[in-house]
Design a protein around this motif. Structure first.
Motif, mmCIF file in Angstrom:
data_model
loop_
_atom_site.group_PDB
_atom_site.id
_atom_site.type_symbol
_atom_site.label_atom_id
_atom_site.label_comp_id
_atom_site.label_asym_id
_atom_site.label_seq_id
_atom_site.Cartn_x
_atom_site.Cartn_y
_atom_site.Cartn_z
ATOM 1 N N ASP A 36 79.888 19.206 53.067
ATOM 2 C CA ASP A 36 79.956 17.984 53.662
ATOM 3 C C ASP A 36 80.288 17.505 54.613
ATOM 4 O O ASP A 36 80.303 16.465 55.132
ATOM 5 C CB ASP A 36 81.272 17.049 51.917
ATOM 6 N N HIS A 40 77.679 15.001 56.942
ATOM 7 C CA HIS A 40 78.499 13.336 57.177
ATOM 8 C C HIS A 40 78.623 13.512 59.074
ATOM 9 O O HIS A 40 78.095 12.733 59.527
ATOM 10 C CB HIS A 40 79.902 13.385 56.819
ATOM 11 N N ALA A 44 75.867 11.137 61.114
ATOM 12 C CA ALA A 44 76.631 9.837 62.077
ATOM 13 C C ALA A 44 76.238 9.465 62.898
ATOM 14 O O ALA A 44 75.964 7.999 62.889
ATOM 15 C CB ALA A 44 78.133 10.335 62.406
ATOM 16 N N GLN A 56 77.692 2.475 58.945
ATOM 17 C CA GLN A 56 77.735 3.341 57.980
ATOM 18 C C GLN A 56 78.435 5.164 58.853
ATOM 19 O O GLN A 56 78.959 5.645 58.060
ATOM 20 C CB GLN A 56 76.691 3.987 57.847
ATOM 21 N N PHE A 60 81.382 7.683 57.822
ATOM 22 C CA PHE A 60 80.447 9.144 58.063
ATOM 23 C C PHE A 60 81.502 10.106 58.828
ATOM 24 O O PHE A 60 82.050 10.991 58.275
ATOM 25 C CB PHE A 60 79.208 9.018 58.125
ATOM 26 N N GLU A 63 85.020 10.312 56.988
ATOM 27 C CA GLU A 63 84.697 10.991 55.606
ATOM 28 C C GLU A 63 84.483 12.924 56.679
ATOM 29 O O GLU A 63 84.814 13.564 55.594
ATOM 30 C CB GLU A 63 83.141 10.743 55.116
ATOM 31 N N ALA A 64 83.873 12.329 57.456
ATOM 32 C CA ALA A 64 83.937 14.135 58.289
ATOM 33 C C ALA A 64 85.011 14.523 58.086
ATOM 34 O O ALA A 64 85.362 16.093 57.754
ATOM 35 C CB ALA A 64 82.834 14.295 58.936
ATOM 36 N N GLY A 94 83.797 10.576 48.184
ATOM 37 C CA GLY A 94 81.890 10.939 48.619
ATOM 38 C C GLY A 94 81.421 11.634 47.497
ATOM 39 O O GLY A 94 80.012 9.962 47.775
ATOM 40 N N LYS A 124 71.019 14.467 52.245
ATOM 41 C CA LYS A 124 71.764 13.784 51.416
ATOM 42 C C LYS A 124 72.291 14.675 50.085
ATOM 43 O O LYS A 124 72.540 14.364 49.429
ATOM 44 C CB LYS A 124 71.394 12.291 51.129
ATOM 45 N N SER A 127 74.751 17.470 50.735
ATOM 46 C CA SER A 127 75.947 16.724 50.924
ATOM 47 C C SER A 127 76.495 16.577 48.844
ATOM 48 O O SER A 127 77.836 16.714 48.336
ATOM 49 C CB SER A 127 76.285 15.508 51.248
ATOM 50 N N GLU A 131 79.555 17.831 47.393
ATOM 51 C CA GLU A 131 81.130 16.922 46.577
ATOM 52 C C GLU A 131 81.168 17.279 45.790
ATOM 53 O O GLU A 131 82.101 17.295 45.439
ATOM 54 C CB GLU A 131 80.627 15.880 47.391
#
Length: 153
Positions: A36, A40, A44, A56, A60, A63-64, A94, A124, A127, A131
């Motif tokens: 994940d 991300h 990014a 976004q 990202f 989130e990373a 996520g 995507k 990921s 997640e």
């Protein structure tokens, strides 16, 4: 023959099995979170934009970082319920976000631009699976850590 040995042996085996299961869950959950984090961080720059608001790409990166921190904390402190709860929240948030913005056009929310993206592509999908797996494993890890802490082992 020592007294009580037969009675304590199953308890000892359960404790050893619980520790082994927690380690396996720690490693597998951390691996899902690492995937994940990588995806991300890699994506990014693709989602950066100039202008006001939060891009976004910035989300990202957050989130990373959160996923990488969760993976690290699991490896270092994976017997603690708070660490499992954090890992579960990062992974679930996520997968929830990717599914929401894949299937629902939420529109812009405050400083966030519209992030609706009704397509699947390899990174995507990877990921989302990582997640989802990490969230499921973290839920089991949280349950096991809770049972272990309440049983006094």
């Amino acid at each position: 023959m020592r007294s009580g040995t037969a009675a304590t042996e199953p308890t000892h085996r359960f404790a050893v099995a619980t520790v082994a299961a927690l380690w396996a869950l720690r490693l597998l959950t951390a691996a899902g979170l690492a995937v994940d984090a990588y995806v991300h961080a890699d994506l990014a720059p693709t989602y950066d934009f100039s202008g006001p608001g939060i891009s976004q790409g910035q989300l990202f990166r957050i989130e990373a970082a959160a996923a990488a921190l969760a993976a690290l904390l699991l490896i270092l402190f994976g017997t603690r319920r708070l660490v499992w709860a954090y890992a579960l929240s990062v992974a679930a948030a996520g997968v929830g976000a990717v599914l929401l913005y894949r299937y629902v056009d939420v529109g812009a929310l405050g400083p966030l631009r519209d992030m609706y993206e009704p397509v699947w592509y390899p990174e995507k999908t990877l990921s989302a699976f990582a997640e989802a797996a990490a969230a499921l494993l973290a839920a089991f890890g949280l349950l096991l850590a809770h049972r272990r802490s309440t049983s006094g082992r």
